[in-house]
Design a protein around this motif. Structure first.
Motif, short mmCIF file in Angstrom:
data_model
loop_
_atom_site.label_atom_id
_atom_site.label_comp_id
_atom_site.label_asym_id
_atom_site.label_seq_id
_atom_site.Cartn_x
_atom_site.Cartn_y
_atom_site.Cartn_z
N GLN A 179 -10.82 -23.78 3.74
CA GLN A 179 -10.45 -24.86 2.82
C GLN A 179 -11.35 -24.85 1.59
OE1 GLN A 179 -9.96 -28.73 5.00
NE2 GLN A 179 -10.61 -27.51 6.76
N TRP A 180 -10.77 -25.06 0.43
CA TRP A 180 -11.52 -25.25 -0.80
C TRP A 180 -10.67 -26.03 -1.79
CZ3 TRP A 180 -9.77 -22.24 -5.15
CH2 TRP A 180 -8.91 -21.18 -4.84
N LEU A 181 -11.31 -26.57 -2.81
CA LEU A 181 -10.59 -27.36 -3.81
C LEU A 181 -11.07 -27.02 -5.20
CD1 LEU A 181 -12.46 -29.92 -5.08
CD2 LEU A 181 -12.20 -30.75 -2.74
N VAL A 182 -10.20 -27.30 -6.17
CA VAL A 182 -10.53 -27.13 -7.58
C VAL A 182 -10.29 -28.48 -8.26
CG1 VAL A 182 -10.07 -25.85 -9.69
CG2 VAL A 182 -9.69 -24.75 -7.48
N THR A 183 -11.27 -28.96 -9.00
CA THR A 183 -11.09 -30.21 -9.74
C THR A 183 -10.43 -29.89 -11.07
OG1 THR A 183 -13.31 -30.07 -10.70
CG2 THR A 183 -13.08 -31.29 -8.63
N VAL A 184 -9.50 -30.75 -11.47
CA VAL A 184 -8.71 -30.50 -12.68
C VAL A 184 -8.12 -31.83 -13.14
CG1 VAL A 184 -6.60 -30.03 -11.36
CG2 VAL A 184 -6.88 -29.03 -13.65
N ASP A 185 -7.85 -31.95 -14.41
CA ASP A 185 -7.17 -33.14 -14.91
C ASP A 185 -5.73 -33.17 -14.41
OD1 ASP A 185 -9.27 -34.30 -16.35
OD2 ASP A 185 -8.91 -33.00 -18.07
N LYS A 186 -5.21 -34.35 -14.16
CA LYS A 186 -3.89 -34.52 -13.56
C LYS A 186 -2.80 -33.80 -14.35
CE LYS A 186 -0.89 -38.22 -11.82
NZ LYS A 186 -0.78 -39.69 -11.66
N LYS A 187 -2.86 -33.88 -15.67
CA LYS A 187 -1.80 -33.31 -16.49
C LYS A 187 -1.81 -31.78 -16.50
CE LYS A 187 -4.64 -33.74 -20.67
NZ LYS A 187 -4.78 -34.39 -21.99
N ARG A 188 -2.88 -31.17 -15.98
CA ARG A 188 -2.99 -29.70 -16.01
C ARG A 188 -2.83 -29.08 -14.62
NH1 ARG A 188 -7.40 -26.86 -19.32
NH2 ARG A 188 -5.68 -25.36 -19.38
N LYS A 189 -2.41 -29.86 -13.65
CA LYS A 189 -2.28 -29.33 -12.29
C LYS A 189 -1.27 -28.20 -12.21
CE LYS A 189 -3.84 -33.00 -9.21
NZ LYS A 189 -3.50 -33.72 -7.98
N ALA A 190 -0.10 -28.39 -12.80
CA ALA A 190 0.93 -27.34 -12.74
C ALA A 190 0.45 -26.08 -13.45
CB ALA A 190 2.22 -27.85 -13.36
N ASP A 191 -0.26 -26.25 -14.59
CA ASP A 191 -0.81 -25.08 -15.30
C ASP A 191 -1.80 -24.33 -14.41
OD1 ASP A 191 0.63 -25.83 -17.53
OD2 ASP A 191 -1.03 -26.93 -18.44
#
Length: 441
Positions: A221-233
């Motif tokens: 398991q791992w995660l990447v933090t990102v702004d909501k509007k850029r998730k699909a990108d």
């Protein structure tokens, strides 16, 4: 340990050998003898560890050996599941196990016409897999009777309560014979489910082959933090750079599923989606194509979090974190099944820090964070702990006002702690001549 040592009969042993089952899993080792002995059972195990075989094999054996003929519109054993997809999956396994037995099986669920189901039930069914809503619809129309039921299985009962099936479960409980065997199998058990078990089970044997609510260790398991509007990108970027071959993606909303599928198809990917607004036939076709490898990407809401069993699925991606932390365990349990390894990646924005903290508190671990260059969020996701605590950076203290600062009025205090008299600000008031005005000559 072998399946033969658990007391299974030869027809089942030959079927298991043909299916490639070499030895029983821990939950099967503990559950099968108990079910064969007629005990009520409450079993918790990680998803993907063989729970279905744990209850289906001994039930099929008992139905074959205690072979009273099933009457018209009647059933002898019931398996309740929360979703249509899980009903299909469980029935596929059950029918495979029953290949060499004189036991009939069938599945009923909503989203499709009820008439063919009513027609099939006229002949009676030994073992019926059902979703609660459709089962009670059939019962109210006298298409199914419960007087011959000798065993009830609640599979993923916690999810049934989450989906609002509590009323149907109470109605079913009141309609079933008092003398019956009841089994609860699930990867997780909420306090509400344990209360339900106390009401429906008679001195049950409790089996837990893994710590409660812990994700399978076979899943990285791992995660990447990102702004909501850029998730699909970010997902499209990871899909390309990581060269993922087959991916199951979970999105929070139906619109989110449709938008990502449309984008992926526009980029030439073989992708499709499933959610509650799509017809059951369309959902099943997408699942079948994904299982067959004809689709590289399947995007889904939590309708696919349970019951989707794909051999060697390498990758699960959480485009959005689930609202219910226990659904995270089920989502990532679609990979790393039956001894295989898998990978689960979550794309997390600042708005989801509370869900992230709840997941880490439930699984008792902090998920590793990985930065993706070019996608660093403008809105920082606070750090979290395994106990579910959100670590917020302390606010910078305000600089104290200095004595005699420009524009400071009111109370003036020196740098020592001695109270000082209040100094009133004085405003000059212009003088006005209030006497009689002199007329100009």
């Amino acid at each position: 340990m072998t399946f033969a040592s658990l007391g299974l009969i030869d027809p089942l042993l030959r079927t298991l050998e043909a299916l490639g089952y070499s030895e029983p899993t821990p939950v099967q080792q503990k559950a099968i003898p108990a079910v064969l002995a007629g005990r009520d059972l409450m079993a918790a195990a990680q998803t993907g560890t063989g729970k279905t075989a744990g209850f289906a094999l001994p039930l099929l054996q008992r139905l074959a050996q205690e072979g009273a003929k099933v009457s018209s519109n009647s059933v002898r054993a019931l398996i309740l599941v929360p979703t249509r997809e899980l009903a299909e999956q469980v029935h596929a396994n059950v029918s495979a196990y029953a290949e060499a037995l004189p036991v009939s099986t069938y599945a009923v669920y909503g989203g499709v016409s009820i008439n063919p189901q009513m027609m099939r039930l006229r002949r009676g069914v030994d073992l019926l897999v059902a979703t609660p809503g459709r089962l009670m619809d059939l019962f109210r129309q006298n298409a199914v009777k419960f007087n011959q039921v000798q065993a009830l299985v609640l599979d993923e009962a916690d999810r049934m309560l989450d989906l609002g099936f509590a009323e149907e479960l109470r109605g079913l409980y009141a309609s079933l014979p008092k003398r019956r065997q009841t089994l609860l199998f699930s990867a997780t058990f909420s306090d509400e489910i344990r209360l339900l078990a106390g009401q429906m089970l008679d001195e049950p044997l409790s089996v837990e082959v893994s710590p409660r609510n812990v994700a399978a260790s076979s899943v990285k398991q791992w995660l990447v933090t990102v702004d909501k509007k850029r998730k699909a990108d970010l997902f499209c970027h990871l899909l390309k750079t990581k060269r993922w071959k087959q991916v199951l993606v979970f999105a929070k909303t139906r619109n989110g599923v449709d938008q990502l599928v449309e984008r992926l198809q526009g980029q030439g990917y073989a992708a499709d989606g499933i959610h509650g607004d799509r017809p059951q036939a369309t959902r099943q076709r997408a699942l079948d194509q994904f299982k067959a490898g004809e689709l590289a990407i399947l995007v889904a809401t939590d309708v696919a979090a349970r019951g989707l069993d794909i051999q060697d699925l390498p990758q699960v991606v959480n485009l959005d974190l689930p609202i219910n932390a226990e659904d995270y365990v089920h989502r990532i349990g679609r990979t790393g099944r039956a001894g295989n390894t898998g990978e689960a990646v979550s794309l997390v924005c600042a708005d989801e820090v509370d869900q992230l903290a709840a997941i880490e508190r439930l699984t008792r671990q902090v998920i590793k964070r990985v930065d993706e260059p070019g996608f660093e969020p403008d809105h920082r996701v606070p750090e979290t702990t395994a106990s579910g605590e959100v670590i917020k950076k302390p606010k910078k203290p305000k600089k104290p006002k200095t004595a005699g600062a420009k524009g400071s009025l009111g109370r003036w205090v020196e740098n020592n702690d001695t109270p000082q008299p209040e100094i009133q600000a004085v405003r000059k008031v212009p003088k006005f001549n209030t006497g009689p005005r002199k007329r100009k000559p």
